[in-house]
Design an enzyme around this catalytic site. Structure first.
Site, PDB file in Angstrom:
ATOM      1  N   LYS A 115       0.952  -1.204   0.091  1.00  0.00           N
ATOM      2  CA  LYS A 115      -0.046   0.070   0.080  1.00  0.00           C
ATOM      3  C   LYS A 115       0.883   1.057  -0.014  1.00  0.00           C
ATOM      4  O   LYS A 115       0.420   2.188  -0.552  1.00  0.00           O
ATOM      5  CB  LYS A 115      -0.897   0.100   1.124  1.00  0.00           C
ATOM      6  N   LYS A 197      -3.780 -12.393  -8.055  1.00  0.00           N
ATOM      7  CA  LYS A 197      -4.885 -12.476  -7.435  1.00  0.00           C
ATOM      8  C   LYS A 197      -5.700 -11.628  -7.965  1.00  0.00           C
ATOM      9  O   LYS A 197      -5.522 -10.448  -8.500  1.00  0.00           O
ATOM     10  CB  LYS A 197      -5.036 -12.101  -5.803  1.00  0.00           C
ATOM     11  N   LYS A 200     -10.016  -5.885  -6.308  1.00  0.00           N
ATOM     12  CA  LYS A 200     -11.037  -5.005  -6.627  1.00  0.00           C
ATOM     13  C   LYS A 200     -10.388  -3.610  -7.011  1.00  0.00           C
ATOM     14  O   LYS A 200     -11.178  -2.794  -7.397  1.00  0.00           O
ATOM     15  CB  LYS A 200     -12.020  -4.773  -5.518  1.00  0.00           C
TER      16      LYS A 200
END
Length: 333
Positions: A115, A197, A200
């Protein structure tokens, strides 16, 4: 009063649209688990603000996620369904647990590194402290088990470390949680980059199937899914990641084994295969989408679910927090 069922805790952030990976890895699993365990299911809006959010959109997405939970089969009468920010104990326990967590442990967390690289203009303390708040989420409810994806193992391990550390310094206070892993469909990968993966927040929207995608969009995305040149529908994640990913998706949505899924497409080409996967997904999502829309039109009902769930969650959380405050020497009235 002795508990009759083990306690289970899980939460999802109300950010972006959820993908079928979120559905299969979390929400569908929740429905299956709610009869077996005493479940606490949260909408993790406190975690969401580690990245800048539009306030109006965050409120809208919070209700949309609640409606989606219920539309998917999560039953507010069978579990405690609540909004994280409605229970102040999460933040209060997180502060205490910060004093039992080492900076080096947080700096090593994979999600903090990921992040930080994605949001270089906003590397805030919440990003680093995220796992401590997650530990507080879980430990507040004395959770015995936590359903986790492969990429969340690290967070559960730090939760266990913090719980053991506190228990060893004072006395047994927290239940040390165990992980529950879903065997099939636990990790659904990107349709365009099948080694990654499905996310979203992925860069290519064609790589993810969102729970809000209409039928035409779902079929179009599956038709464009990356496979290989072998023209053989076989489950082999190492050598055929794209085809194996599609088989996993088909298997879970059709409720068939991988072997049954392979048999369904024996001798068939990738075009027929991809269309069939798209159709089974679209067929499953259509009634969920219709029910979510119906629930969103009834805000009074959704508010009542959050009110009831928040009260039940607060009662359980406060019990744990009071024990913690007593152990560490906080004077209480």
């Amino acid at each position: 009063m002795e508990k009759t069922k083990k306690i289970l805790y899980s939460a999802v952030q109300p950010t972006n649209n959820l993908t079928i990976g979120n559905y299969l890895g979390a929400i569908k699993n929740w429905v299956a688990l709610q009869d077996e365990y005493d479940c606490f299911y949260a909408i993790a809006n406190m975690h969401a603000i580690t990245v800048r959010q539009n306030p109006a959109e965050l409120r809208q997405k919070t209700l949309a996620l609640l409606a989606l939970y219920i539309a998917c089969g999560v039953d507010p009468e069978k579990c405690t369904l609540y909004l994280q920010s409605h229970v102040p104990c999460h933040a209060e326990l997180a502060w205490v647990l910060n004093t039992f967590t080492y900076v080096g442990e947080m700096e090593r967390m994979t999600q903090f590194k990921d992040k930080s690289s994605k949001h270089a203009d906003n590397i805030n303390m919440g990003l680093m402290d995220y796992p401590v708040l997650m530990a507080a989420d879980i430990l507040l409810y004395q959770a015995d088990v936590v359903p986790v994806g492969i990429d969340q193992r690290q967070h559960l391990e730090i939760t266990r470390d913090i719980a053991n550390r506190f228990n060893n310094i004072y006395s047994p206070t927290f239940t040390v949680p165990e992980a529950v892993y879903q065997k099939v469909g636990a990790k659904i990968n990107d349709l365009q980059e099948p080694l990654k993966k499905m996310s979203k927040s992925g860069e290519n929207p064609n790589g993810a199937i969102f729970m809000t995608d209409d039928r035409d969009t779902i079929l179009r995305k599956f038709k464009r899914a990356v496979t290989d040149s072998e023209m053989l529908v076989k489950y082999d994640p190492e050598n055929k990641p794209g085809v194996s990913n599609l088989l996993s998706i088909y298997s879970v949505f059709s409720e068939k084994t991988i072997q049954q899924a392979e048999a369904d497409f024996e001798g068939k080409g990738y075009g027929d295969f991809k269309l069939a996967v798209g159709e089974v997904v679209a067929d499953k999502l259509a009634p969920i989408q219709a029910e979510q829309a119906r629930l969103l039109a009834d805000k009074k009902y959704l508010d009542s679910v959050l009110l009831k769930g928040g009260e039940a969650a607060y009662k359980a959380a406060r019990r744990t927090l009071s024990k913690v405050y007593k152990k560490i020497g906080f004077y209480q009235l």
